[in-house]
Scaffold this motif. Structure first.
Motif, PDB file in Angstrom:
ATOM      1  N   LEU A 269       0.855  -1.174   0.000  1.00 58.42           N
ATOM      2  CA  LEU A 269       0.000   0.000   0.000  1.00 58.42           C
ATOM      3  C   LEU A 269       0.896   1.230   0.000  1.00 58.42           C
ATOM      4  CD1 LEU A 269      -2.805   1.387   0.328  1.00 58.42           C
ATOM      5  CD2 LEU A 269      -2.358   1.334   2.804  1.00 58.42           C
ATOM      6  N   ILE A 270       0.727   2.093  -0.996  1.00 54.04           N
ATOM      7  CA  ILE A 270       1.481   3.344  -1.059  1.00 54.04           C
ATOM      8  C   ILE A 270       0.664   4.428  -0.366  1.00 54.04           C
ATOM      9  CG2 ILE A 270       2.387   5.111  -2.612  1.00 54.04           C
ATOM     10  CD1 ILE A 270       2.968   2.860  -4.604  1.00 54.04           C
ATOM     11  N   THR A 271       1.254   5.033   0.651  1.00 53.34           N
ATOM     12  CA  THR A 271       0.543   6.039   1.452  1.00 53.34           C
ATOM     13  C   THR A 271       0.938   7.449   1.022  1.00 53.34           C
ATOM     14  OG1 THR A 271       2.146   6.424   3.237  1.00 53.34           O
ATOM     15  CG2 THR A 271       0.825   4.398   3.356  1.00 53.34           C
ATOM     16  N   ASP A 272       0.271   8.434   1.611  1.00 53.96           N
ATOM     17  CA  ASP A 272       0.611   9.833   1.358  1.00 53.96           C
ATOM     18  C   ASP A 272       1.735  10.330   2.256  1.00 53.96           C
ATOM     19  OD1 ASP A 272      -1.451   9.790  -0.454  1.00 53.96           O
ATOM     20  OD2 ASP A 272      -2.772  11.132   0.670  1.00 53.96           O
ATOM     21  N   LEU A 273       2.122   9.564   3.270  1.00 53.99           N
ATOM     22  CA  LEU A 273       3.152   9.988   4.204  1.00 53.99           C
ATOM     23  C   LEU A 273       4.514  10.023   3.529  1.00 53.99           C
ATOM     24  CD1 LEU A 273       2.212   7.873   7.365  1.00 53.99           C
ATOM     25  CD2 LEU A 273       1.479  10.204   6.796  1.00 53.99           C
ATOM     26  N   PHE A 274       5.308  11.018   3.866  1.00 56.11           N
ATOM     27  CA  PHE A 274       6.686  11.065   3.391  1.00 56.11           C
ATOM     28  C   PHE A 274       7.563  10.187   4.289  1.00 56.11           C
ATOM     29  CE2 PHE A 274       5.093  15.008   1.508  1.00 56.11           C
ATOM     30  CZ  PHE A 274       5.663  14.946   0.247  1.00 56.11           C
ATOM     31  N   ASN A 275       8.546   9.536   3.677  1.00 58.36           N
ATOM     32  CA  ASN A 275       9.437   8.676   4.448  1.00 58.36           C
ATOM     33  C   ASN A 275      10.088   9.423   5.615  1.00 58.36           C
ATOM     34  OD1 ASN A 275       9.029   6.344   2.858  1.00 58.36           O
ATOM     35  ND2 ASN A 275      10.471   7.106   1.329  1.00 58.36           N
ATOM     36  N   HIS A 276      10.471  10.671   5.381  1.00 57.69           N
ATOM     37  CA  HIS A 276      11.183  11.401   6.435  1.00 57.69           C
ATOM     38  C   HIS A 276      10.307  11.667   7.648  1.00 57.69           C
ATOM     39  CE1 HIS A 276       9.173  15.295   5.771  1.00 57.69           C
ATOM     40  NE2 HIS A 276       9.306  15.104   4.474  1.00 57.69           N
ATOM     41  N   GLN A 277       8.968  11.553   7.488  1.00 57.18           N
ATOM     42  CA  GLN A 277       8.082  11.744   8.637  1.00 57.18           C
ATOM     43  C   GLN A 277       8.213  10.630   9.662  1.00 57.18           C
ATOM     44  OE1 GLN A 277       4.581  12.826   5.746  1.00 57.18           O
ATOM     45  NE2 GLN A 277       3.970  13.485   7.804  1.00 57.18           N
ATOM     46  N   LEU A 278       8.761   9.482   9.244  1.00 59.02           N
ATOM     47  CA  LEU A 278       8.918   8.352  10.155  1.00 59.02           C
ATOM     48  C   LEU A 278      10.304   8.295  10.776  1.00 59.02           C
ATOM     49  CD1 LEU A 278       7.093   5.433   8.303  1.00 59.02           C
ATOM     50  CD2 LEU A 278       6.182   7.128   9.881  1.00 59.02           C
ATOM     51  N   ALA A 279      11.193   9.201  10.371  1.00 61.02           N
ATOM     52  CA  ALA A 279      12.544   9.203  10.940  1.00 61.02           C
ATOM     53  C   ALA A 279      12.477   9.584  12.413  1.00 61.02           C
ATOM     54  CB  ALA A 279      13.441  10.171  10.173  1.00 61.02           C
ATOM     55  N   SER A 280      13.200   8.815  13.250  1.00 65.63           N
ATOM     56  CA  SER A 280      13.165   9.070  14.692  1.00 65.63           C
ATOM     57  C   SER A 280      14.176  10.127  15.110  1.00 65.63           C
ATOM     58  CB  SER A 280      13.432   7.765  15.463  1.00 65.63           C
ATOM     59  OG  SER A 280      14.694   7.229  15.120  1.00 65.63           O
ATOM     60  N   PHE A 281      15.160  10.429  14.249  1.00 65.59           N
ATOM     61  CA  PHE A 281      16.134  11.483  14.547  1.00 65.59           C
ATOM     62  C   PHE A 281      16.818  11.916  13.273  1.00 65.59           C
ATOM     63  CE2 PHE A 281      18.268   7.399  15.089  1.00 65.59           C
ATOM     64  CZ  PHE A 281      19.459   7.555  14.399  1.00 65.59           C
TER      65      PHE A 281
END
Length: 275
Positions: A263-275
């Motif tokens: 499933l391709i979401t609208d979220l950007f990968n960098h939004q999941l970066a923890s730091f």
């Protein structure tokens, strides 16, 4: 992607719209793309999908909580809900994956491009983080990914690493493998450690036999890629692990993504970066 595969994707999605997640989902929903999603909308978060009857949802959620490396939870729907507003505008979980697997009593019954006719009001959708989401970060760090360069699905293997059980769910962890130069391995660990919601750092580096993999040339899922003499295989926990758990649980009915068909979401990968 190799030239031919890239040209095929551009022909289907359009060059300018290839990275637009809503457009990509729309094309997939219309049945025009049934292949793996590696390399598509490459700056957006992709997710593994498990759809279960509500009666099993609590046990499966505990399974994910006890095994966050292979099963990092990004979203859980209400029973019967087909949208996932926290992940993207207009998502329809019944048709927005290129290919689904339908399981009956723990056995793979069929692969289909749409599950609308199988939908039930008691079904709960789980979206789990996918390693495709950290691949853009690896590439930005200058680390080549052979499966993308060759237009292939990532190679995935069942291992001897056992997950922690919850209710009927348990079994072997599945891992994805990416070969890389020894000089790149430490950097790959650093890069992927920033993304715990999409499997994080590798679970194993080097000798595959130590985690129960007999032959890298024969993956259980996905496509084999060559391991060159100066390269080391690096293994990440994989969101196909729930399919191993389903073999143990043997639910009367459930649906998952087909390996590599996310499933391709609208979220950007960098939004999941923890730091």
């Amino acid at each position: 992607m190799v030239q031919a595969n890239q040209q095929n994707a551009v022909a289907v999605f359009g060059a300018q719209a290839l990275d637009d997640p809503q457009h990509v989902r729309s094309v997939i929903r219309q049945g025009h793309w049934t292949a793996h999603t590696s390399g598509l909308a490459r700056n957006r978060v992709q997710g593994n999908v498990v759809i279960l009857p509500e009666v099993l949802a609590g046990d499966f959620l505990r399974f994910c909580q006890r095994n966050p490396k292979p099963c990092p939870v990004l979203a859980v729907s209400e029973p019967g809900q087909t949208t996932l507003p926290s992940l993207g505008m207009g998502i329809d979980i019944r048709s927005d994956l290129p290919m689904y697997r339908v399981w009956r009593h723990g056995e793979l019954a069929q692969e289909v491009a749409d599950v609308s006719d199988l939908w039930r009001p008691d079904l709960v959708t789980f979206v789990l983080g996918c390693s495709f989401s950290f691949e853009a970060a690896l590439q930005e760090a200058g680390i080549g990914l052979r499966h993308i360069n060759e237009g292939k699905n990532v190679a995935m293997y069942r291992t001897s690493i056992q997950t922690e059980t919850a209710g009927p769910f348990g079994g072997a962890m599945v891992v994805s493998m990416r070969p890389m130069l020894a000089a790149d391995v430490i950097r790959a660990v650093q890069v992927t450690s920033r993304f715990p919601d999409v499997h994080g750092a590798p679970v194993h580096i080097g000798n595959p036999s130590l985690i129960g993999i007999a032959n890298l040339a024969a993956p259980d899922y996905g496509d084999a890629v060559e391991l060159l003499p100066d390269e080391i295989p690096v293994f990440w926990a994989c969101g196909v692990t729930p399919q191993s758990a389903i073999l143990n649980a043997q639910p009367a009915f459930c649906i998952t993504h087909a390996p590599g068909c996310m499933l391709i979401t609208d979220l950007f990968n960098h939004q999941l970066a923890s730091f």
